[in-house]
Motif scaffolding. Structure first.
Motif, PDB file in Angstrom:
ATOM      1  N   ARG A  75      39.302  40.001  33.963  1.00 23.04           N
ATOM      2  CA  ARG A  75      38.724  40.222  35.284  1.00 23.04           C
ATOM      3  C   ARG A  75      39.233  39.163  36.282  1.00 23.04           C
ATOM      4  O   ARG A  75      39.648  39.482  37.395  1.00 23.04           O
ATOM      5  CB  ARG A  75      37.186  40.160  35.199  1.00 23.04           C
ATOM      6  CG  ARG A  75      36.470  40.645  36.467  1.00 23.04           C
ATOM      7  CD  ARG A  75      34.974  40.360  36.417  1.00 23.04           C
ATOM      8  NE  ARG A  75      34.653  38.922  36.433  1.00 23.04           N
ATOM      9  CZ  ARG A  75      34.693  38.158  37.515  1.00 23.04           C
ATOM     10  NH1 ARG A  75      35.021  38.673  38.669  1.00 23.04           N
ATOM     11  NH2 ARG A  75      34.409  36.855  37.441  1.00 23.04           N
ATOM     12  N   LEU A  76      39.241  37.899  35.838  1.00 21.99           N
ATOM     13  CA  LEU A  76      39.723  36.817  36.712  1.00 21.99           C
ATOM     14  C   LEU A  76      41.198  36.986  37.064  1.00 21.99           C
ATOM     15  O   LEU A  76      41.615  36.754  38.189  1.00 21.99           O
ATOM     16  CB  LEU A  76      39.490  35.458  36.051  1.00 21.99           C
ATOM     17  CG  LEU A  76      38.025  34.998  35.988  1.00 21.99           C
ATOM     18  CD1 LEU A  76      37.860  33.841  35.009  1.00 21.99           C
ATOM     19  CD2 LEU A  76      37.529  34.603  37.374  1.00 21.99           C
ATOM     20  N   ALA A 112      43.889  47.381  30.399  1.00 21.43           N
ATOM     21  CA  ALA A 112      43.909  47.093  31.837  1.00 21.43           C
ATOM     22  C   ALA A 112      45.145  47.720  32.488  1.00 21.43           C
ATOM     23  O   ALA A 112      45.070  48.276  33.585  1.00 21.43           O
ATOM     24  CB  ALA A 112      43.898  45.595  32.085  1.00 21.43           C
ATOM     25  N   ALA A 129      45.401  50.750  35.290  1.00 23.72           N
ATOM     26  CA  ALA A 129      45.962  50.424  36.609  1.00 23.72           C
ATOM     27  C   ALA A 129      46.765  51.592  37.178  1.00 23.72           C
ATOM     28  O   ALA A 129      47.241  52.426  36.468  1.00 23.72           O
ATOM     29  CB  ALA A 129      46.855  49.190  36.496  1.00 23.72           C
ATOM     30  N   GLN A 153      42.740  39.733  37.281  1.00 22.23           N
ATOM     31  CA  GLN A 153      42.891  40.858  38.207  1.00 22.23           C
ATOM     32  C   GLN A 153      42.368  40.526  39.603  1.00 22.23           C
ATOM     33  O   GLN A 153      43.024  40.783  40.597  1.00 22.23           O
ATOM     34  CB  GLN A 153      42.131  42.076  37.671  1.00 22.23           C
ATOM     35  CG  GLN A 153      42.893  42.775  36.556  1.00 22.23           C
ATOM     36  CD  GLN A 153      42.073  43.872  35.905  1.00 22.23           C
ATOM     37  OE1 GLN A 153      40.851  43.754  35.743  1.00 22.23           O
ATOM     38  NE2 GLN A 153      42.750  44.951  35.526  1.00 22.23           N
ATOM     39  N   THR A 154      41.178  39.938  39.659  1.00 25.05           N
ATOM     40  CA  THR A 154      40.504  39.835  40.955  1.00 25.05           C
ATOM     41  C   THR A 154      40.694  38.482  41.629  1.00 25.05           C
ATOM     42  O   THR A 154      40.750  38.400  42.847  1.00 25.05           O
ATOM     43  CB  THR A 154      38.991  40.086  40.800  1.00 25.05           C
ATOM     44  OG1 THR A 154      38.473  39.122  39.883  1.00 25.05           O
ATOM     45  CG2 THR A 154      38.714  41.483  40.286  1.00 25.05           C
ATOM     46  N   GLU A 155      40.800  37.401  40.851  1.00 23.43           N
ATOM     47  CA  GLU A 155      40.889  36.073  41.453  1.00 23.43           C
ATOM     48  C   GLU A 155      42.352  35.636  41.564  1.00 23.43           C
ATOM     49  O   GLU A 155      42.857  35.346  42.643  1.00 23.43           O
ATOM     50  CB  GLU A 155      40.087  35.070  40.619  1.00 23.43           C
ATOM     51  CG  GLU A 155      39.853  33.752  41.338  1.00 23.43           C
ATOM     52  CD  GLU A 155      39.009  32.802  40.492  1.00 23.43           C
ATOM     53  OE1 GLU A 155      37.783  32.730  40.736  1.00 23.43           O
ATOM     54  OE2 GLU A 155      39.566  32.155  39.585  1.00 23.43           O
ATOM     55  N   GLU A 161      36.262  38.618  30.567  1.00 19.64           N
ATOM     56  CA  GLU A 161      36.104  37.775  31.756  1.00 19.64           C
ATOM     57  C   GLU A 161      37.477  37.257  32.219  1.00 19.64           C
ATOM     58  O   GLU A 161      37.769  37.232  33.422  1.00 19.64           O
ATOM     59  CB  GLU A 161      35.140  36.613  31.425  1.00 19.64           C
ATOM     60  CG  GLU A 161      35.027  35.533  32.485  1.00 19.64           C
ATOM     61  CD  GLU A 161      34.399  35.997  33.796  1.00 19.64           C
ATOM     62  OE1 GLU A 161      34.087  37.196  33.923  1.00 19.64           O
ATOM     63  OE2 GLU A 161      34.250  35.156  34.696  1.00 19.64           O
ATOM     64  N   LYS A 183      44.944  37.502  40.785  1.00 20.14           N
ATOM     65  CA  LYS A 183      45.728  38.683  41.208  1.00 20.14           C
ATOM     66  C   LYS A 183      47.135  38.661  40.615  1.00 20.14           C
ATOM     67  O   LYS A 183      48.137  38.817  41.322  1.00 20.14           O
ATOM     68  CB  LYS A 183      45.796  38.751  42.738  1.00 20.14           C
ATOM     69  CG  LYS A 183      44.423  38.904  43.387  1.00 20.14           C
ATOM     70  CD  LYS A 183      44.559  39.282  44.854  1.00 20.14           C
ATOM     71  CE  LYS A 183      43.266  39.705  45.497  1.00 20.14           C
ATOM     72  NZ  LYS A 183      42.176  38.716  45.477  1.00 20.14           N
TER      73      LYS A 183
END
Ligand SMILES: Cc1cc2nc3c(=O)[nH]c(=O)nc-3n(C[C@H](O)[C@H](O)[C@H](O)COP(=O)(O)OP(=O)(O)OC[C@H]3O[C@@H](n4cnc5c(N)ncnc54)[C@H](O)[C@@H]3O)c2cc1C
Lengths: 327, 250
Positions: free
Chosen positions: B241-242, A323, A327, B244-246, B238, B248
């Motif tokens: 992803r959380l 990740a 980035a 990164q997106t939720e 998952e 942050k």
């Protein structure tokens, strides 16, 4: 009575992040009062060179005491310096950082001036003749609003409570001599530091913390690797771990260890005892990995994964690495 | 070796905290109280020092209403020789007010060492010990995880962020104790029986001026309830992803 005095903490002659936070806090108060910020700094010869960086953060005057005997923090010398400066002029407030050094110095100075102090404050404002501050009490379970009616008002500001900000001022140096002490009473003979290249727990945006679930000291490599993958992480531990001697006491997070509040706290094999939660509950985002789905840590975790740390952590390390590369 | 240890009665932190009707105090109903954690380490460290020397005694002092006698009795049952309550019905919040009263009591007590816990677990200010030292004109070392005293000199290690500082000091001195130095012993039945007969003096507390007061207390905003997102390494993508997106935070 509009000026504010601030103690600039140094270690090995260098300022710490909290030093600029304290200067910024003093600047905020001085701006509210329409006064100046005076900084006191002590350190080995040449310490006055730091005045430029203090000036950038809002110091009008830098009172510098450089002496070969000040390689380590010397509490009696620092007390004499700050107290005599405080007596020689009128200050509305004196700001310290609520770090190990600031918490050591602030109450000494307060008592030398025969006054009190508000410690570990998370916010502060002047209201008439009172300084009103907030302070987390009862291991953070209660927020106390305290009223301090003393001038100067001594404050120790919790690390991270104020974000260091630049506001260039003159930073004019005033050199002062080593104060004469009645007799050296406490002497710091050595500062023992772990890996100084590592981020401090109080400063790291991410903390990866390990518990007894890791089962042995050598398995902390898993935690170290995950921290390295984040790139901006420090490593913490529970008391179960520091008691076992798997990690030094300085790494302990909790009621009787460090109080931390990073953006991200990853709890690896930690049950989430109340005493541990007391030290990290205010973290912005909490991730927990524990094989027991009933573990109390899951009650505070924003994202919990039920699973074996030996399986989940390496997978997470790999995923964070990719990740970060993406980035 | 004559040692005084200053101890505080505090609520146990695993209780559920509520704010009292006054809005400026904790509702004590339903809370359990005990000696503050670090004060327990200080009592233990003091007892071990006198036991090792085979000489001297440990006195304990606590400031507060009569209920603090419970805490003093506990210290007596651990092995302290005598206790003093500095009586005041309400313990002020201001550390200087408290330190003034303690210094007035300790002054002239001919103590080689005055010990404190590194901080009380309720207010976490860690200021009173320093102020007592300053008022008595004594050296002060704070937050010791190691302590050796011999021949009128002391050496200590105190904990700082990421390490420690090694200090030397002369006696008499004030020292505050971090954990790691000694795990407090449990009072034995014999100790509890003996404590009942040990002297416990009650004196009025000569409090200093009060300039710091509690105006208000609030409970912090509650954290949203925890959430388990799944089981095993399979949920790692998952989670990332959380983050990164939720949340942050990546
Ligand atoms: C006065 C006092 C002060 C204290 N102060 C502190 C303090 O400041 N900080 C602190 O941390 N503690 C403190 N404690 C201790 C605290 O009560 C707990 O004992 C301690 O936090 C537990 O540490 P732990 O979570 O590492 O261990 P444990 O409670 O033993 O938890 C280990 C966890 O690992 C999980 N686990 C085991 N194997 C695996 C695996 N393979 N994969 C995934 N999960 C696994 C288990 O399910 C368990 O939940 C204090 C206690 C007292 C009495």
């Amino acid at each position: 009575m509009t000026n504010v005095l601030v103690y600039a903490e140094t270690r090995g002659g260098q300022p710490r992040k909290v030093t600029f936070e304290a200067i910024t806090a003093a600047r905020q108060l001085a701006d509210q009062l329409g006064g100046a910020v005076h900084v006191v700094v002590a350190g080995p010869a040449g310490v006055e060179a730091l005045a430029a960086s203090f000036g950038e953060h809002g110091a009008d005057v830098v009172v510098a005491c450089g002496h070969e005997s000040l390689v380590h923090y010397q509490p009696d010398v620092a007390t004499a310096l700050v107290a005599s400066r405080a007596r020689s002029a009128t200050y509305r407030a004196i700001v310290f950082s609520a770090s190990a050094q600031g918490k050591d110095l602030a109450p000494r100075v307060a008592a030398r001036l025969r006054t009190t102090l508000a410690s570990d404050v998370t916010s502060f404002s002047l209201r008439g003749d009172a300084m009103v501050v907030t302070h987390p009490g009862y291991t953070g379970k209660v927020i106390q609003t305290l009223k301090l009616v003393a001038s100067p008002a001594l404050l120790a500001v919790r690390p991270g409570a104020v974000a260091a900000a630049k506001q260039p001022k003159a930073g004019t140096v005033e050199a002062v001599a080593l104060p004469e002490l009645p007799s050296a009473r406490v002497t710091t003979t050595e500062t023992v530091l772990g890996d100084t290249k590592k981020l401090d727990l109080g400063e790291a945006p991410v903390i990866v913390s390990g518990g007894r679930g890791l089962k042995a000291a050598e398995h902390f490599a898993l935690v170290e690797e995950l921290a390295a993958a984040f790139g901006n992480a420090a490593v913490g531990a529970t008391r179960a771990v520091t008691d076992e001697g798997w990690r030094p006491h300085a790494d302990q997070i909790g009621q009787t260890g460090r109080l931390v509040s990073p953006d991200l706290y990853v709890a690896v094999g930690i049950s989430g005892a109340i005493q541990h939660l007391a030290g990290m509950r205010t973290s912005r985002c909490i991730v927990a990995i524990n094989k027991d789905k009933e573990a109390p840590i899951f009650k505070v975790a924003d994202y919990g994964i039920v699973g074996d740390v030996f399986e989940v952590v390496p997978a997470l390390t790999a995923a964070i690495k990719s990740a970060k590369q993406g980035a | 070796m004559k040692i005084a240890v200053c101890i505080k009665r505090v609520p146990e932190m695993d209780g559920t905290f509520r704010i009292a009707a006054s809005g400026a105090a904790v509702d004590e109903a339903g809370l359990k109280f005990d000696m503050s954690d670090f004060d327990g380490y200080a009592v233990e460290a003091a007892l071990q020092m006198t036991e090792k020397l085979g000489a001297g005694e440990v006195h304990v002092v606590s400031l507060g209403p009569d209920i603090v006698q419970e805490t003093l009795r506990k210290a007596l049952s651990m092995g302290c020789a005598r206790a003093t309550q500095l009586k005041c019905d309400v313990v002020p919040y201001d550390p200087f007010a408290i330190a003034s009263a303690l210094a007035a009591e300790l002054q002239g007590g001919a103590y080689d060492l005055v010990l404190f816990g590194k901080m009380s677990i309720d207010s976490a200010n860690g200021a009173v010990g320093f102020m007592v030292a300053e008022l008595l004109g004594l050296p002060m070392v704070h937050g010791c995880s190691k302590l050796d005293v011999a021949g009128g000199q002391g050496t200590a290690r105190r904990e700082i962020e990421g390490g420690g500082e090694m200090m030397t000091f002369s006696l008499p001195a004030v020292v505050s104790i971090d954990e790691g130095i000694a795990r407090p012993r449990y009072p034995s039945l014999k100790g509890i029986m003996a404590a009942k007969k040990k002297p416990l003096d009650v004196k009025p507390a000569q409090l200093g001026p009060v300039a710091l007061t509690v105006e208000r207390m609030e409970l912090p905003a509650a954290r949203p309830p925890g959430r388990i997102i799944g089981e095993g390494a399979a949920v790692v993508p998952e989670l990332v992803r959380l983050l990164q997106t939720e949340a942050k935070v990546l």
